[in-house]
Write an enzyme that holds these catalytic residues in place. Structure first.
Site, PDB file in Angstrom:
ATOM      1  N   ARG A 277       0.864  -1.187   0.000  1.00 35.26           N
ATOM      2  CA  ARG A 277       0.000   0.000   0.000  1.00 35.26           C
ATOM      3  C   ARG A 277       0.899   1.236   0.000  1.00 35.26           C
ATOM      4  O   ARG A 277       1.504   1.575   1.002  1.00 35.26           O
ATOM      5  CB  ARG A 277      -0.912  -0.019   1.240  1.00 35.26           C
ATOM      6  CG  ARG A 277      -1.594   1.309   1.492  1.00 35.26           C
ATOM      7  CD  ARG A 277      -2.670   1.220   2.546  1.00 35.26           C
ATOM      8  NE  ARG A 277      -2.240   0.681   3.828  1.00 35.26           N
ATOM      9  CZ  ARG A 277      -1.590   1.369   4.770  1.00 35.26           C
ATOM     10  NH1 ARG A 277      -1.239   2.628   4.556  1.00 35.26           N
ATOM     11  NH2 ARG A 277      -1.274   0.798   5.917  1.00 35.26           N
ATOM     12  N   HIS A 281      -3.632   4.207   4.781  1.00 36.63           N
ATOM     13  CA  HIS A 281      -4.694   3.208   4.889  1.00 36.63           C
ATOM     14  C   HIS A 281      -6.013   3.816   4.421  1.00 36.63           C
ATOM     15  O   HIS A 281      -6.728   3.227   3.616  1.00 36.63           O
ATOM     16  CB  HIS A 281      -4.810   2.726   6.329  1.00 36.63           C
ATOM     17  CG  HIS A 281      -5.962   1.814   6.567  1.00 36.63           C
ATOM     18  ND1 HIS A 281      -6.001   0.520   6.098  1.00 36.63           N
ATOM     19  CD2 HIS A 281      -7.135   2.005   7.213  1.00 36.63           C
ATOM     20  CE1 HIS A 281      -7.136  -0.048   6.441  1.00 36.63           C
ATOM     21  NE2 HIS A 281      -7.846   0.833   7.116  1.00 36.63           N
ATOM     22  N   TYR A 290       4.452   5.495  11.162  1.00 36.03           N
ATOM     23  CA  TYR A 290       4.792   4.117  11.524  1.00 36.03           C
ATOM     24  C   TYR A 290       5.630   3.369  10.488  1.00 36.03           C
ATOM     25  O   TYR A 290       5.982   2.214  10.716  1.00 36.03           O
ATOM     26  CB  TYR A 290       3.520   3.319  11.814  1.00 36.03           C
ATOM     27  CG  TYR A 290       2.471   3.329  10.715  1.00 36.03           C
ATOM     28  CD1 TYR A 290       2.564   2.475   9.616  1.00 36.03           C
ATOM     29  CD2 TYR A 290       1.382   4.188  10.779  1.00 36.03           C
ATOM     30  CE1 TYR A 290       1.617   2.478   8.613  1.00 36.03           C
ATOM     31  CE2 TYR A 290       0.415   4.205   9.782  1.00 36.03           C
ATOM     32  CZ  TYR A 290       0.528   3.345   8.703  1.00 36.03           C
ATOM     33  OH  TYR A 290      -0.421   3.362   7.705  1.00 36.03           O
TER      34      TYR A 290
END
Length: 386
Positions: A277, A281, A290
């Site tokens: 990805r 998200h 992160y």
């Protein structure tokens, strides 16, 4: 021996035990099914071969480019306040277009909320995908018109729907197949495990297509499993395969094989599309919190669209006129999406109660009346204030 010395003696053993349990299994990284390398070189695989015409190859490239453009437009619209939320597919175009183009018209699809490329392959108008994210409808398309179910927000539940539908297909004696999409994070849901059990026991004609994009929001794949995801299928009694999710040709070949297996009555298959990805998200997420920039940069070198373009150019299957025309088509699509979203009418507030039950319901009727009275009170107040 004192209590203190006993505790001290035990500490190393406990620490060692914890350390051992935390270690990953010592096994070689599994090989991906790959037919097109990141450098755009065509390679063969002993179990999955595919022959596509130049026109079909250009079609796959067009699908990915237009899907990416639509996705980028939707992201921009959310940033401009036109959508409440958007889940981007950036980087996952090959997994979705490859698997989507492997389907027959009579196959049925159960998506999550990110399968914009599969929706494109099923003929769902891209603007219909945006109504739910704008808050004007609960889906925007008739699932049975395209054999493409409405987007599912509840993580993993669509795998149960797909399994039940596939069991029905088998009982009806049809030779169509069903495919369920989910992510690496959803693989930890109990719904998915139950789906695997039922589909295996009842030999359901379903393909479980897991897009392992490495991150379940901010949780990495190693927090979901200690073995490669596709190997989980073994414990349920059906095959699993890992495919290069950034290789549209391999995704097409592997999914087509799994669907044909299902149609032959040989039961389910788990396909793990190993991809990434590239964006957030959803638009409410910040991936810089992160994951490292170096990780994204490494995956950018494996970009699914760039590798197919490289192959098309090297093989002479597409010229500059094709790419120029596609760019113009992309611009046209972007404009149409922008105009369509901004023209979407707000729904009538009382429409909330429609279609809750096919034959009506007294409780819903009562709630509708209460809400109508509540809405009318605002008009009464405004009238009194004049």
């Amino acid at each position: 021996m004192t209590v203190e010395s006993t505790a001290a003696a035990r500490k190393p053993r406990r620490a060692s035990k914890r350390t051992s349990a935390a270690k990953k299994p010592q096994s070689a990284e599994p090989q991906l099914v790959q037919l097109l390398t990141p450098e755009g070189e065509r390679v063969e695989h002993p179990d999955y071969s595919i022959g596509l015409s130049p026109e079909e190859l250009r079609g796959l490239y067009r699908d990915m480019v237009l899907t990416r453009r639509f996705d980028a437009e939707a992201t921009a619209l959310q940033r401009q306040g036109e959508l409440g939320l958007w889940a981007s597919l950036l980087g996952q175009e090959a997994a979705q277009i490859g698997s989507g183009r492997a389907l027959r018209d009579d196959d049925y699809v159960f998506p999550t909320y990110r399968e914009h490329g599969v929706a494109w392959c099923r003929g769902v108008d891209p603007t219909n995908l945006l109504g739910m994210f704008r808050g004007v409808n609960h889906g925007g398309w008739d699932p049975n018109s395209n054999n493409f179910h409405l987007y599912t927000i509840v993580i993993g539940s669509q795998t149960l729907h797909a399994t039940g539908y596939a069991m029905g297909v088998a009982k009806d004696g049809a030779d169509s197949a069903v495919i369920a999409y989910f992510g690496d994070g959803a693989s930890s849901q109990g719904d998915v495990a139950e789906s695997f059990t039922f589909s295996a026991v009842y030999n359901a004609p379903v393909v479980f297509f897991c897009q392992n994009n490495q991150w379940a929001i901010s949780e990495p794949t190693e927090r979901q499993t200690r073995v490669p995801l596709y190997q989980r299928a073994q414990g349920f009694g059906f095959p699993g395969v890992r495919v290069d999710g950034n290789d549209v040709l391999a995704c097409l070949a592997v999914t087509r094989s799994a669907l044909e297996r299902a149609r032959r009555g040989e039961g389910p298959t788990l396909v793990e599309a190993f991809t990434y990805r590239m964006g957030a998200h959803t638009t409410s997420d910040d991936p810089t919190k992160y994951r490292a920039d170096e990780e994204r940069a490494a995956w950018e070198a494996k970009d699914p669209i760039l590798r197919l373009r490289t192959y098309l150019e090297k093989s002479g299957h597409a010229d500059e006129a094709f790419f120029t025309a596609l760019e113009a088509e992309s611009e046209t699509l972007g404009k149409r999406v922008r105009e369509a979203v901004r023209a979407m009418p707000d729904p009538e507030p009382l429409a909330l109660f429609e279609h809750a039950y096919a034959d009506g319901n007294s409780l819903v009727d009562e709630e509708r009346a209460q809400f109508a009275a509540y809405q009318a009170s605002f008009a009464d107040s405004a009238e009194e204030g004049k």
